[in-house]
Design an enzyme around this catalytic site. Structure first.
Site, short mmCIF file in Angstrom:
data_model
loop_
_atom_site.label_atom_id
_atom_site.label_comp_id
_atom_site.label_asym_id
_atom_site.label_seq_id
_atom_site.Cartn_x
_atom_site.Cartn_y
_atom_site.Cartn_z
N TYR A 1 0.83 -1.20 0.00
CA TYR A 1 0.00 0.00 0.00
C TYR A 1 0.87 1.26 0.00
O TYR A 1 0.65 2.19 -0.78
CB TYR A 1 -0.92 0.01 1.22
N ARG B 1 1.99 8.50 12.94
CA ARG B 1 1.66 9.75 13.65
C ARG B 1 0.18 10.08 13.59
O ARG B 1 -0.40 10.61 14.55
CB ARG B 1 2.47 10.90 13.03
N ARG C 1 -10.74 6.03 8.92
CA ARG C 1 -9.72 5.40 8.08
C ARG C 1 -8.80 4.53 8.93
O ARG C 1 -8.50 4.88 10.07
CB ARG C 1 -8.88 6.47 7.35
N PHE D 1 15.82 19.02 -1.40
CA PHE D 1 14.47 18.55 -1.67
C PHE D 1 14.23 17.18 -1.04
O PHE D 1 13.16 16.92 -0.47
CB PHE D 1 14.25 18.49 -3.18
#
Length: 418
Positions: A172, A219, A229, A289
């Site tokens: 997932y 978290r 969910r 980044f």
């Protein structure tokens, strides 16, 4: 005064907040000139800023044409994610849309006007996004289309399927984040700012995404529960409770924390791959980044580890702490020192009675071996008495001003977005 007390306990936060607001943030996130862009690209960057301020800042700091490719990549995936998240779209409509979404990139007039989601503008004005996609070099188009296709298929697979095993958890997370890491890595290499190996080594790129996604899932347990969910793998939580939602009950708090510690241990397995990946990067804008979200993630896991508050409210790293991480994580030596610092913090909190304690200690040992600090960064938080005195005086004089500017800084330092 509570804010002042927090800063007095962390004088380095004061220094970095001031440095950040007085122009230091331009070292990691230089400003882009919007007037140099055509109307379509300006619109895309406006959508980028509207849908994700934190991502917008780091994307706009990328060099050259890579910046536009990553901007469009983000907006395409944001549009796809908006379809997945929209619970008003029936499954018989949603599943085909997810599976075929990549084909809409080549349909100039395609748009979707029936979404009720917050970021529906990326669907309603998809023609502008798809036009700028088609304006990209073909090498970028091929990457974005391929990742969009694979992610749409994966999202459709998990629409009616809960995450049971740990391998399914990995699967997932691969679909929703690992593929992003793989796609970005291929874009980095396609731009020639990075070597071909960065885009070719999909295992390391996948780990970059999995580490971030697992951190978010851990978290955000309580928020996800409140919204109905569930992303924690049944294989793990079923050893601690009969229902995942029962971990919020006060009588189950000890088991809840042990369950979370096991998942954090699982997430830490990706850190060695993260360090190897970052060590290969050559371009400074690409390094910033990639590195900043990773150090934010390890700091977040350290804050969550063995912390009952995850099941009672929100656990976040301090704004000043986040700014410090952003300002520091600009080279490999610094990133290793940061990783070392936070895994040591986790190590000091491992309960001897925790069922996962041995595994946690083992993975921390392997991370330590890769990130042993050397040189000046080994003492990155040792400040002289004069510095501490000046910082505390500054805090006493300007805490109210800093409380205001820290709100402005928040758009740059929010961690944990998908």
């Amino acid at each position: 005064m509570e804010l002042l007390r927090k800063w007095l306990g962390h004088p380095e936060d004061i220094y970095h907040l001031l440095r950040f607001k007085m122009g230091g943030y331009r070292a990691v996130m230089p400003r882009m000139d919007p007037d140099s862009l055509g109307l379509g690209l300006r619109t895309c960057y406006r959508y980028l800023n509207q849908t994700s301020r934190s991502f917008a800042a780091v994307i706009q700091a990328l060099d050259g044409e890579l910046r536009h490719a990553v901007c469009i990549f983000y907006l395409v995936l944001r549009a796809l994610d908006t379809i997945e998240d929209d619970m008003t779209i029936s499954l018989d409509v949603k599943v085909p849309m997810l599976n075929e979404f990549h084909s809409y990139l080549h349909q100039p007039e395609w748009k979707y006007m029936e979404s009720k989601e917050k970021h529906r503008q990326v669907l309603e004005d998809f023609p502008t996004i798809s036009m700028e996609f088609r304006n990209l070099a073909k090498v970028y188009q091929d990457v974005i289309s391929d990742i969009c296709h694979k992610m749409g298929v994966g999202m459709a697979e998990f629409l009616e399927k809960k995450v049971d095993s740990q391998s399914e958890w990995d699967r997932y997370c691969h679909y929703v984040a690992g593929l992003v890491g793989i796609g970005l890595s291929r874009l980095f290499s396609a731009s020639e700012l990075e070597d071909p190996i960065v885009g070719q080594d999909t295992e390391l790129a996948n780990s970059m995404g999995l580490f971030l996604q697992k951190t978010n899932i851990i978290r955000d347990y309580l928020e996800d529960q409140l919204e109905g969910r569930e992303f924690w793998p049944r294989e793990v939580w079923s050893r601690y409770t009969k229902k995942l939602s029962d971990l919020t009950k006060p009588e189950n708090i000890d088991m809840a924390v042990q369950c979370m510690n096991e998942l954090i241990t699982n997430a830490l397995r990706h850190v060695p791959d993260v360090l190897t990946y970052l060590s290969r990067l050559k371009n400074q804008s690409v390094f910033n980044f990639c590195a900043i979200p990773q150090v934010m993630a390890i700091a977040t896991l350290a804050a969550c580890y063995n912390n009952k508050q995850v099941f009672r409210g929100v656990v976040k790293i301090r704004k000043g702490q986040a700014v410090t991480l952003m300002m520091d994580a600009t080279n490999m030596q610094s990133v290793k020192a940061i990783m070392y610092q936070y895994v040591e913090e986790i190590y000091q909190k491992i309960p001897s009675t925790d069922p996962s304690s041995n595994k946690t200690q083992q993975i921390i040992a392997s991370i330590r071996a890769m990130s042993l600090p050397s040189g000046p960064m080994a003492s990155r938080h040792h400040y002289s008495p004069i510095y501490l005195s000046c910082a505390m005086l500054l805090a006493a004089l300007s805490w109210q001003y800093l409380s205001t500017i820290s709100k402005a800084a928040e758009e740059y330092v929010q961690a944990g977005e998908n």
